[in-house]
Scaffold this active site. Structure first.
Site, PDB file in Angstrom:
ATOM      1  CG  ASP A 166      35.117  36.948  44.314  1.00 61.97           C
ATOM      2  OD1 ASP A 166      36.276  37.565  44.169  1.00 61.97           O
ATOM      3  OD2 ASP A 166      34.605  35.902  43.987  1.00 61.97           O
ATOM      4  CG  HIS A 171      38.481  36.871  41.478  1.00 63.20           C
ATOM      5  ND1 HIS A 171      37.288  36.238  42.374  1.00 63.20           N
ATOM      6  CD2 HIS A 171      39.002  35.681  40.787  1.00 63.20           C
ATOM      7  CE1 HIS A 171      37.471  34.956  42.157  1.00 63.20           C
ATOM      8  NE2 HIS A 171      38.395  34.320  41.193  1.00 63.20           N
ATOM      9  CB  SER A 196      37.085  31.709  40.123  1.00 67.57           C
ATOM     10  OG  SER A 196      37.487  31.550  41.174  1.00 67.57           O
TER      11      SER A 196
END
Length: 426
Positions: A92, A126, A288
């Site tokens: 990620d 994220h 996600s």
């Protein structure tokens, strides 16, 4: 080929076109990308958000327990397993080491493929969110923790660099996957998809290498499903990958979640509270955050069932999921993952999920018709006859006795005895 995660076109949070979205914090996102903050009208009410509804890195923790954890009997779940001894590679934007809930979960050996860190820098947030949903440690001031609170996270940053010239693409994702394979991780979580929804031979080969190595590859299905069209996204659509859709509080498909025949399972993906860089927590929407929920459940299962392979782990999750019907569909796959059910019950592994025959027989089956009477009906009929005959016989005997008595009374002289005899003389 450019891949989605942050700084590109992302799976990580709901696209701006879906509404309810706020610009992402950190590195500048590509056009059309934004992180989802929270439900409309609640900006500033959440301790993790500022007055505009944007996530605050280094903010406060959210005290309440997120709905995605409230629906799980966590004590029962964690009595079965906690993820101890299991390593999940998070490919990620990096995982920030300065969040106190995430830091203890970080495994040594992380790597940065777009910068100079060891994977523990996350300027966008994220990857830190994704890691937290999997393995954030429990804390006193919050009801949030990872679904597998003793699993380890191997942080691999393939995108989200501070340097705009090093955004990350399919080549850096391939490097990260190959590195994860070399580290012999148990699970790989990929909360990204290709921007043009096209397959890439190099990426496909890397994913296949991981699958062949016995690693469970979990990937987000994508957030472009508002139009309801069936699509394929990658790497989620590759053979052997467990593709995860997003579900809402009603166990229905979240409006943004991509539908397709490749979807294998679903997990909560709306209002997902998780850890952010520099400390604190924020909510966000997206597939996600559904994918790491499933990866966390898988981590628990790898601990409890150490002899099972990745395919068997995935099959058990799919078999025990809360299903909308007896078989798989294009919106939720085999259903919404049920963590407790996946870790309890029959310990016999299966290689593939199968249709639930019990759900196939929801209609009322009419009674079969027969010509003539059954044995039970015949027995009942004879019993009625016997009882009726007995009643008639009893009445007949009683009536006969009464008639005989009345007859004798009529023949007996008044005042005399029925046994005396009289004669008349002339």
């Amino acid at each position: 080929m450019v891949l989605a995660a942050l700084g590109l076109t992302a799976v990580g949070a709901v696209p701006a076109a879906a509404g309810q979205a706020h610009p992402s914090r950190g590195s500048a996102p590509a056009a059309g990308y934004a992180t989802a903050g929270q439900e409309p009208g609640k900006a500033g009410q959440d301790p993790g958000l500022d007055s505009t509804g944007e996530c605050k890195f280094g903010g406060k923790n959210i005290k309440s327990t997120p709905w995605s954890l409230q629906r799980v009997l966590l004590d029962e779940l964690w009595s079965e397993a906690t993820g101890e001894g299991v390593t999940v590679a998070v490919i990620d934007t990096g995982v920030d080491k300065d969040n106190s809930q995430v830091r203890p979960a970080l495994a040594p050996g992380g790597k940065d493929f777009v910068g100079k860190s060891n994977g523990t820098t996350d300027v966008n947030g994220h990857g830190t969110r994704v890691a937290g949903i999997i393995a954030a440690r429990k804390a006193k001031d919050t009801g949030f923790s990872g679904i597998a609170p003793k699993a380890k996270i191997l942080p691999l940053r393939y995108t989200g660099s501070e340097d705009p010239e090093k955004k990350g693409d399919s080549s850096t994702m391939v490097e990260a996957i190959d590195y994860a394979v070399s580290k012999k991780v148990d699970i790989i979580n990929i909360s990204s998809d290709t921007a043009d929804k096209k397959s890439n031979p190099g990426l496909q080969a890397a994913v296949q290498k991981a699958v062949n190595a016995g690693i469970l590859v979990v990937a987000a299905a994508g957030n472009d499903g508002a139009n309801g069209k069936l699509e394929y996204t990658y790497p989620a659509s590759y053979e052997g990958v467990l593709a995860v859709a997003a579900s809402d509080r009603n166990n229905e498909r979240a409006f943004f979640s991509q539908s397709g025949r490749f979807v294998g399972i679903a997990a909560p993906g709306v209002g997902m509270v998780s850890t952010v860089p520099n400390g604190g927590q924020c909510p966000a929407d997206g597939t996600s955050f559904s994918a790491p929920y499933v990866a966390g459940v898988a981590a628990l299962m790898f601990e409890k069932y150490p002899t099972w392979d990745a395919q068997q782990i995935a099959a058990r999750m799919q078999q025990t999921a809360n299903r909308p019907g007896p078989t798989k569909d294009a919106q939720l796959g085999w259903g919404v993952v049920d963590p407790v059910a996946a870790l309890t019950g029959d310990d016999k592994p299966q290689n593939q999920p199968h249709a639930d025959v019990r759900q196939q027989s929801r209609h009322v089956t009419p009674m079969s018709l027969t010509v003539g009477e059954s044995d039970t009906e015949r027995t009942q009929r004879i019993s009625v006859y016997v009882m009726s005959a007995g009643t008639v016989l009893t009445l007949l005997i009683g009536g006969t006795a009464i008639a005989a008595r009345d007859h004798r009374r009529k023949r007996t002289p008044e005042g005399g005895s029925a046994d005396s005899t009289t004669s008349t003389r002339h």
